[in-house]
Motif scaffolding. Structure first.
Motif, PDB file in Angstrom:
ATOM      1  N   LEU A   1       0.789  -1.228   0.000  1.00  0.00           N
ATOM      2  CA  LEU A   1       0.000   0.000   0.000  1.00  0.00           C
ATOM      3  C   LEU A   1       0.825   1.283   0.000  1.00  0.00           C
ATOM      4  O   LEU A   1       0.389   2.300  -0.530  1.00  0.00           O
ATOM      5  CB  LEU A   1      -0.951   0.015   1.207  1.00  0.00           C
ATOM      6  CG  LEU A   1      -1.998  -1.097   1.214  1.00  0.00           C
ATOM      7  CD1 LEU A   1      -2.777  -1.080   2.513  1.00  0.00           C
ATOM      8  CD2 LEU A   1      -2.927  -0.965   0.026  1.00  0.00           C
ATOM      9  N   VAL A   2       2.010   1.240   0.610  1.00  0.00           N
ATOM     10  CA  VAL A   2       2.815   2.455   0.749  1.00  0.00           C
ATOM     11  C   VAL A   2       4.045   2.419  -0.141  1.00  0.00           C
ATOM     12  O   VAL A   2       4.599   3.461  -0.480  1.00  0.00           O
ATOM     13  CB  VAL A   2       3.209   2.663   2.238  1.00  0.00           C
ATOM     14  CG1 VAL A   2       4.004   3.927   2.427  1.00  0.00           C
ATOM     15  CG2 VAL A   2       1.971   2.692   3.113  1.00  0.00           C
ATOM     16  N   GLY A   3       4.471   1.219  -0.528  1.00  0.00           N
ATOM     17  CA  GLY A   3       5.627   1.101  -1.413  1.00  0.00           C
ATOM     18  C   GLY A   3       6.963   1.190  -0.690  1.00  0.00           C
ATOM     19  O   GLY A   3       7.973   1.520  -1.295  1.00  0.00           O
ATOM     20  N   MET A   4       6.970   0.876   0.603  1.00  0.00           N
ATOM     21  CA  MET A   4       8.212   0.918   1.375  1.00  0.00           C
ATOM     22  C   MET A   4       8.577  -0.480   1.847  1.00  0.00           C
ATOM     23  O   MET A   4       7.706  -1.272   2.194  1.00  0.00           O
ATOM     24  CB  MET A   4       8.054   1.805   2.608  1.00  0.00           C
ATOM     25  CG  MET A   4       7.899   3.245   2.305  1.00  0.00           C
ATOM     26  SD  MET A   4       7.854   4.154   3.857  1.00  0.00           S
ATOM     27  CE  MET A   4       7.862   5.800   3.206  1.00  0.00           C
ATOM     28  N   ASP A   5       9.881  -0.745   1.867  1.00  0.00           N
ATOM     29  CA  ASP A   5      10.358  -1.995   2.442  1.00  0.00           C
ATOM     30  C   ASP A   5      10.278  -1.891   3.962  1.00  0.00           C
ATOM     31  O   ASP A   5      10.463  -0.822   4.533  1.00  0.00           O
ATOM     32  CB  ASP A   5      11.808  -2.254   2.027  1.00  0.00           C
ATOM     33  CG  ASP A   5      11.919  -2.583   0.550  1.00  0.00           C
ATOM     34  OD1 ASP A   5      11.035  -3.295   0.038  1.00  0.00           O
ATOM     35  OD2 ASP A   5      12.885  -2.132  -0.081  1.00  0.00           O
ATOM     36  N   VAL A   6      10.009  -3.025   4.592  1.00  0.00           N
ATOM     37  CA  VAL A   6       9.921  -3.070   6.053  1.00  0.00           C
ATOM     38  C   VAL A   6      10.854  -4.172   6.543  1.00  0.00           C
ATOM     39  O   VAL A   6      10.449  -5.316   6.687  1.00  0.00           O
ATOM     40  CB  VAL A   6       8.468  -3.331   6.522  1.00  0.00           C
ATOM     41  CG1 VAL A   6       8.380  -3.252   8.034  1.00  0.00           C
ATOM     42  CG2 VAL A   6       7.509  -2.356   5.875  1.00  0.00           C
ATOM     43  N   PRO A   7      12.122  -3.823   6.803  1.00  0.00           N
ATOM     44  CA  PRO A   7      13.069  -4.846   7.236  1.00  0.00           C
ATOM     45  C   PRO A   7      12.853  -5.291   8.678  1.00  0.00           C
ATOM     46  O   PRO A   7      13.340  -6.344   9.079  1.00  0.00           O
ATOM     47  CB  PRO A   7      14.430  -4.167   7.077  1.00  0.00           C
ATOM     48  CG  PRO A   7      14.146  -2.716   7.204  1.00  0.00           C
ATOM     49  CD  PRO A   7      12.766  -2.522   6.636  1.00  0.00           C
ATOM     50  N   GLU A   8      12.125  -4.494   9.451  1.00  0.00           N
ATOM     51  CA  GLU A   8      11.960  -4.820  10.869  1.00  0.00           C
ATOM     52  C   GLU A   8      10.547  -4.486  11.344  1.00  0.00           C
ATOM     53  O   GLU A   8      10.083  -3.360  11.201  1.00  0.00           O
ATOM     54  CB  GLU A   8      12.962  -4.010  11.689  1.00  0.00           C
ATOM     55  CG  GLU A   8      12.900  -4.235  13.165  1.00  0.00           C
ATOM     56  CD  GLU A   8      13.919  -3.372  13.901  1.00  0.00           C
ATOM     57  OE1 GLU A   8      13.587  -2.954  15.023  1.00  0.00           O
ATOM     58  OE2 GLU A   8      14.998  -3.111  13.362  1.00  0.00           O
ATOM     59  N   VAL A   9       9.876  -5.494  11.897  1.00  0.00           N
ATOM     60  CA  VAL A   9       8.580  -5.297  12.542  1.00  0.00           C
ATOM     61  C   VAL A   9       8.709  -5.873  13.945  1.00  0.00           C
ATOM     62  O   VAL A   9       8.841  -7.083  14.116  1.00  0.00           O
ATOM     63  CB  VAL A   9       7.429  -5.993  11.789  1.00  0.00           C
ATOM     64  CG1 VAL A   9       6.116  -5.808  12.538  1.00  0.00           C
ATOM     65  CG2 VAL A   9       7.311  -5.480  10.364  1.00  0.00           C
ATOM     66  N   ALA A  10       8.693  -5.007  14.934  1.00  0.00           N
ATOM     67  CA  ALA A  10       8.756  -5.438  16.329  1.00  0.00           C
ATOM     68  C   ALA A  10       7.331  -5.564  16.850  1.00  0.00           C
ATOM     69  O   ALA A  10       6.544  -4.625  16.741  1.00  0.00           O
ATOM     70  CB  ALA A  10       9.540  -4.433  17.157  1.00  0.00           C
ATOM     71  N   VAL A  11       7.002  -6.720  17.397  1.00  0.00           N
ATOM     72  CA  VAL A  11       5.661  -6.957  17.927  1.00  0.00           C
ATOM     73  C   VAL A  11       5.762  -7.082  19.442  1.00  0.00           C
ATOM     74  O   VAL A  11       6.480  -7.943  19.957  1.00  0.00           O
ATOM     75  CB  VAL A  11       5.029  -8.234  17.324  1.00  0.00           C
ATOM     76  CG1 VAL A  11       3.641  -8.456  17.921  1.00  0.00           C
ATOM     77  CG2 VAL A  11       4.958  -8.136  15.811  1.00  0.00           C
ATOM     78  N   GLY A  12       5.041  -6.215  20.132  1.00  0.00           N
ATOM     79  CA  GLY A  12       4.982  -6.266  21.584  1.00  0.00           C
ATOM     80  C   GLY A  12       3.624  -6.772  22.019  1.00  0.00           C
ATOM     81  O   GLY A  12       2.601  -6.355  21.482  1.00  0.00           O
ATOM     82  N   VAL A  13       3.618  -7.702  22.963  1.00  0.00           N
ATOM     83  CA  VAL A  13       2.364  -8.229  23.503  1.00  0.00           C
ATOM     84  C   VAL A  13       2.104  -7.492  24.810  1.00  0.00           C
ATOM     85  O   VAL A  13       2.824  -7.656  25.790  1.00  0.00           O
ATOM     86  CB  VAL A  13       2.435  -9.746  23.728  1.00  0.00           C
ATOM     87  CG1 VAL A  13       1.125 -10.255  24.324  1.00  0.00           C
ATOM     88  CG2 VAL A  13       2.757 -10.460  22.425  1.00  0.00           C
ATOM     89  N   GLU A  14       1.063  -6.659  24.789  1.00  0.00           N
ATOM     90  CA  GLU A  14       0.748  -5.834  25.947  1.00  0.00           C
ATOM     91  C   GLU A  14      -0.019  -6.600  27.019  1.00  0.00           C
ATOM     92  O   GLU A  14       0.174  -6.395  28.211  1.00  0.00           O
ATOM     93  CB  GLU A  14      -0.057  -4.621  25.493  1.00  0.00           C
ATOM     94  CG  GLU A  14      -0.331  -3.630  26.584  1.00  0.00           C
ATOM     95  CD  GLU A  14      -0.982  -2.383  26.050  1.00  0.00           C
ATOM     96  OE1 GLU A  14      -0.378  -1.321  26.202  1.00  0.00           O
ATOM     97  OE2 GLU A  14      -2.081  -2.483  25.470  1.00  0.00           O
TER      98      GLU A  14
END
Length: 122
Positions: free
Chosen positions: A93-106
């Motif tokens: 949708l945005v056309g950007m690479d995402v090398p890192e997605v940090a997921v936090g479980v609240e």
């Protein structure tokens, strides 16, 4: 707020701000969790929806997503699904690479414990 410009030949540039990437990431996290049966244990509401933040540099985005999950469940599999979906949808949708997605479980929600909580006292 930082922004990244994506050049389009002969048409100028499109500026994408961090807030837009964060909104796309939060929606992608919701999409990923809809497919997980344990996610249905999480009470619905705006305070329980995934939240995201993003930092942009050049044509890449680093994203952090905070979620609430049902318990017992495979937490690692749910986080992996969120990572995949967020990276895929931001790229699409945005056309950007995402090398890192940090997921936090609240928070983890258990049907048994959530049903034992007393209701409102008058």
């Amino acid at each position: 707020m930082t922004a990244t410009e994506v050049a389009v030949p002969e048409r100028g540039a499109t500026t994408i701000v961090e807030r837009v990437v964060a909104k796309v990431a939060a929606q992608a996290a919701r999409e990923a969790l809809r497919t997980v049966p344990a996610a249905f244990k999480v009470p619905r509401g705006p305070l329980r929806a995934p939240r995201a933040s993003a930092s942009l540099r050049d044509r890449t985005a680093r994203v952090r997503v905070v979620v609430e999950l049902g318990y017992p469940s495979d937490i690692g599999a749910q986080c992996a699904a969120v990572r995949r979906q967020v990276a895929s949808r931001v790229k699409e949708l945005v056309g950007m690479d995402v090398p890192e997605v940090a997921v936090g479980v609240e928070r983890l929600h258990s049907e048994q414990l959530d049903s034992e909580r007393p209701g409102r006292v008058r």
